[in-house]
Design a protein around this motif. Structure first.
Motif, PDB file in Angstrom:
ATOM      1  N   PHE A 124       0.946  -1.197   0.044  1.00 62.19           N
ATOM      2  CA  PHE A 124      -0.229   0.086   0.033  1.00 62.19           C
ATOM      3  C   PHE A 124       0.918   1.108   0.048  1.00 62.19           C
ATOM      4  CE2 PHE A 124      -4.613  -0.732   0.897  1.00 62.19           C
ATOM      5  CZ  PHE A 124      -4.737  -2.082   0.379  1.00 62.19           C
ATOM      6  N   ALA A 125       2.119   1.101   0.586  1.00 63.03           N
ATOM      7  CA  ALA A 125       2.993   2.281   0.536  1.00 63.03           C
ATOM      8  C   ALA A 125       3.617   2.735  -0.811  1.00 63.03           C
ATOM      9  CB  ALA A 125       4.232   1.929   1.567  1.00 63.03           C
ATOM     10  N   THR A 126       3.567   1.681  -1.937  1.00 58.91           N
ATOM     11  CA  THR A 126       3.954   2.158  -3.026  1.00 58.91           C
ATOM     12  C   THR A 126       2.654   2.246  -4.091  1.00 58.91           C
ATOM     13  OG1 THR A 126       3.694  -0.325  -3.967  1.00 58.91           O
ATOM     14  CG2 THR A 126       5.500  -0.019  -2.663  1.00 58.91           C
ATOM     15  N   LEU A 127       1.684   2.277  -3.798  1.00 64.50           N
ATOM     16  CA  LEU A 127       0.504   2.316  -4.557  1.00 64.50           C
ATOM     17  C   LEU A 127       0.344   3.944  -4.502  1.00 64.50           C
ATOM     18  CD1 LEU A 127      -1.943  -0.354  -3.467  1.00 64.50           C
ATOM     19  CD2 LEU A 127      -0.745  -0.251  -5.746  1.00 64.50           C
TER      20      LEU A 127
ATOM     21  N   GLN B 233      -3.886   8.627  -3.777  1.00 64.28           N
ATOM     22  CA  GLN B 233      -5.225   8.631  -3.849  1.00 64.28           C
ATOM     23  C   GLN B 233      -5.987   7.315  -4.121  1.00 64.28           C
ATOM     24  OE1 GLN B 233      -6.025  11.103  -7.347  1.00 64.28           O
ATOM     25  NE2 GLN B 233      -8.405  11.257  -6.967  1.00 64.28           N
ATOM     26  N   PHE B 234      -5.316   6.240  -4.291  1.00 66.82           N
ATOM     27  CA  PHE B 234      -5.697   5.037  -4.748  1.00 66.82           C
ATOM     28  C   PHE B 234      -5.631   4.229  -3.350  1.00 66.82           C
ATOM     29  CE2 PHE B 234      -5.360   0.698  -6.166  1.00 66.82           C
ATOM     30  CZ  PHE B 234      -6.621   0.183  -6.568  1.00 66.82           C
TER      31      PHE B 234
ATOM     32  N   GLY C 224      -1.287   9.236 -14.837  1.00 73.34           N
ATOM     33  CA  GLY C 224      -1.803  10.085 -13.758  1.00 73.34           C
ATOM     34  C   GLY C 224      -3.226   9.406 -13.310  1.00 73.34           C
ATOM     35  N   ILE C 225      -3.670   8.369 -13.951  1.00 73.76           N
ATOM     36  CA  ILE C 225      -5.141   7.889 -13.834  1.00 73.76           C
ATOM     37  C   ILE C 225      -5.245   7.115 -12.345  1.00 73.76           C
ATOM     38  CG2 ILE C 225      -5.550   7.822 -16.117  1.00 73.76           C
ATOM     39  CD1 ILE C 225      -5.566   4.663 -15.908  1.00 73.76           C
TER      40      ILE C 225
ATOM     41  N   TYR D 265      -8.456  -2.737  -4.735  1.00 81.30           N
ATOM     42  CA  TYR D 265      -9.641  -2.284  -5.388  1.00 81.30           C
ATOM     43  C   TYR D 265     -10.326  -0.991  -4.536  1.00 81.30           C
ATOM     44  CZ  TYR D 265     -11.898  -5.703  -2.795  1.00 81.30           C
ATOM     45  OH  TYR D 265     -12.343  -6.784  -1.547  1.00 81.30           O
ATOM     46  N   ARG D 266     -10.924  -0.123  -5.079  1.00 82.81           N
ATOM     47  CA  ARG D 266     -11.684   0.919  -4.423  1.00 82.81           C
ATOM     48  C   ARG D 266     -12.624   0.237  -3.605  1.00 82.81           C
ATOM     49  NH1 ARG D 266     -16.245   3.649  -6.193  1.00 82.81           N
ATOM     50  NH2 ARG D 266     -16.046   2.560  -8.338  1.00 82.81           N
TER      51      ARG D 266
END
Length: 459
Positions: free
Chosen positions: A107-110, A113-114, A273-274, A296-297
């Motif tokens: 998660f630290a690399t993602l 905003q995601f 940037g998406i 995922y969101r």
């Protein structure tokens, strides 16, 4: 300057015996073993040593799995630490300190905003299972069944993943045009070709007579690998995000091969940037061991317990190796180095094309590079301005590379794209050696007596 063939330093009896038994025992479905008749016995970094004593520079890297190359010290140490600790090696989907550390590092690399609003599902150990999980997820969340995918795509070998891939025969997925500069399906290329592809997609989705079922999601690769190393233009990626977002269609980014620094950014979606709704991750995240997840969101997290399960979701060794790999790539800025070295290699290969008319195109992003080989003496086919593909020449180049101690893979529509996927730990000297050996192999293959049919196969 010619590159000499590495000489064997051991008797070939063991090597030949193992290859012979493999051909007698293993299925007709085996793939890499057919074009790469080697028997690896030792490996370190980018170097593989075969049972016959020959050494090779590995530009396949486990199809992009080995971000740090073979047996990197930080990976081996992470694996040993788990084994020595007495931790269970198999835990299904139970929580463990090893899993917690992996999830935290991932998660630290993602993209922030995601990651700030994300959930993770651990899947079966192959990327194709994660693709299947992504499809289940978006179908459950939207109540729709249709899927949008792209020509040239490759998402795995299970039924749902194959149906969304470019070679599907029983098509139940709406196929959309993927933009290409070389061999553009609209004969335009460049920004105009990408815009035309986007307009086609938009028109089809809004056409009540278009025949496309209501989509549960769109899946795309930021760089198509098996499809021939075709990078998606950043503007086109942003258009796909806009098109899907305004129509409430979840966007699935397949980063199985493009992730963990491969393209010059930690995740390939960062170039444009998406922020996708779902990311499919595997290969390099396991640090050379099997591991696959979807992130995922959180709004999509509506499926029921057991909606996607699997016995081997809790591979502790892979999680430890993955944590070590992710942190090493991040801390040592290997994505940035991949961007720099990849640009240098692409420039050298493009310069090589000026002396070799059989090189139709050189393309890629970071250390995901493709060289498309063509038959310059044959007339273009089907109204295309480009020379026809030369699959026979590509196969000969692959074998000449192997003779010179260089392992490469072929991809693309007619297996005419020589693919380079070196580890991110590639040195400057190794990068030079890769291009030198490929150049020498190409020159040798071009001298071979052959003729080509309409698809470029050598007879």
């Amino acid at each position: 300057m010619a590159v000499t063939e590495p000489a064997p330093v051991a008797a070939p009896a063991v090597h030949e015996g193992i290859l012979r038994r493999q051909s007698l025992r293993e299925s007709a479905a085996r793939t890499y073993a057919r074009s790469l008749p080697i028997v690896p016995v030792r490996a370190r970094g980018m170097t593989i040593e075969g049972a016959d004593g020959r050494r090779y520079l590995d530009c396949l890297s486990g199809a992009g799995t080995l971000a740090l190359g073979h047996n990197h010290p930080v990976v081996l140490e992470a694996i040993r630490n788990v084994i020595d600790s007495g931790a269970p090696l198999h835990v299904l989907d139970l929580a463990t300190p090893v899993k917690d550390a992996f999830t935290t590092e991932l998660f630290a690399t993602l993209p922030r905003q995601f990651a700030d609003n994300a959930r993770i599902q651990f899947c079966g150990p192959a990327g194709t299972d994660a693709v299947e999980a992504a499809f289940k997820l978006v179908r459950a969340a939207t109540g729709r069944s249709g899927l949008l995918a792209f020509t040239g795509a490759y998402h795995g070998m299970t039924a749902g993943a194959l149906a969304a891939s470019g070679g599907a025969e029983d098509v139940r997925v709406t196929r959309l045009p993927f933009p290409q500069n070389y061999r553009c399906p609209f004969g335009i290329g460049g920004a105009r070709g990408a815009e035309t592809a986007a307009r086609w997609t938009e028109s089809l989705l809004d056409d009540p007579k278009g025949g496309a079922p209501a989509p549960a999601g769109m899946i795309l690769e930021p760089v198509q690998g098996e499809g021939g190393v075709n990078p998606a233009p950043d503007d086109w990626m942003r258009r796909m995000r806009e098109i899907t977002e305004t129509r409430s269609v979840p966007l699935i980014a397949d980063e199985v091969q493009t992730g963990v620094g491969r393209t010059g950014a930690f995740w390939a979606v960062e170039h444009s940037g998406i922020v996708p709704d779902v990311m499919v991750l595997s290969k390099a995240i396991g640090g050379s061991l099997p591991l696959a997840v979807i992130v995922y969101r959180s709004e999509l997290d509506t499926w029921q317990p057991g909606a996607h399960a699997g016995t081997f979701r809790g591979n502790q060794l892979a999680m430890a190796a993955g944590t070590a790999t992710l942190s090493f790539v991040r801390e040592n800025q290997l994505a940035e180095r991949a961007a720099m070295l990849g640009a240098r290699m692409i420039a050298r290969l493009q310069a090589l094309a000026t002396d070799h008319s059989s090189i139709g195109d050189v393309r890629g992003r970071g250390l995901m590079i493709g060289v498309e080989l063509v038959d310059p003496e044959a007339a273009p086919q089907g109204g295309s301005p480009e020379p026809p593909p030369a699959s026979g020449l590509a196969a000969a180049v692959q074998q000449e590379c192997l003779r010179r101690g260089l392992i490469v893979e072929l991809g693309g529509r007619h297996s005419t794209v020589v693919r380079l996927l070196p580890p991110l730990t590639l040195t400057d000297e190794q990068a030079t050696a890769v291009v030198d050996r490929l150049a020498d192999a190409l020159a040798a293959a071009e001298r071979l007596p052959h003729r080509r049919n309409t698809t470029g196969s050598i007879h």
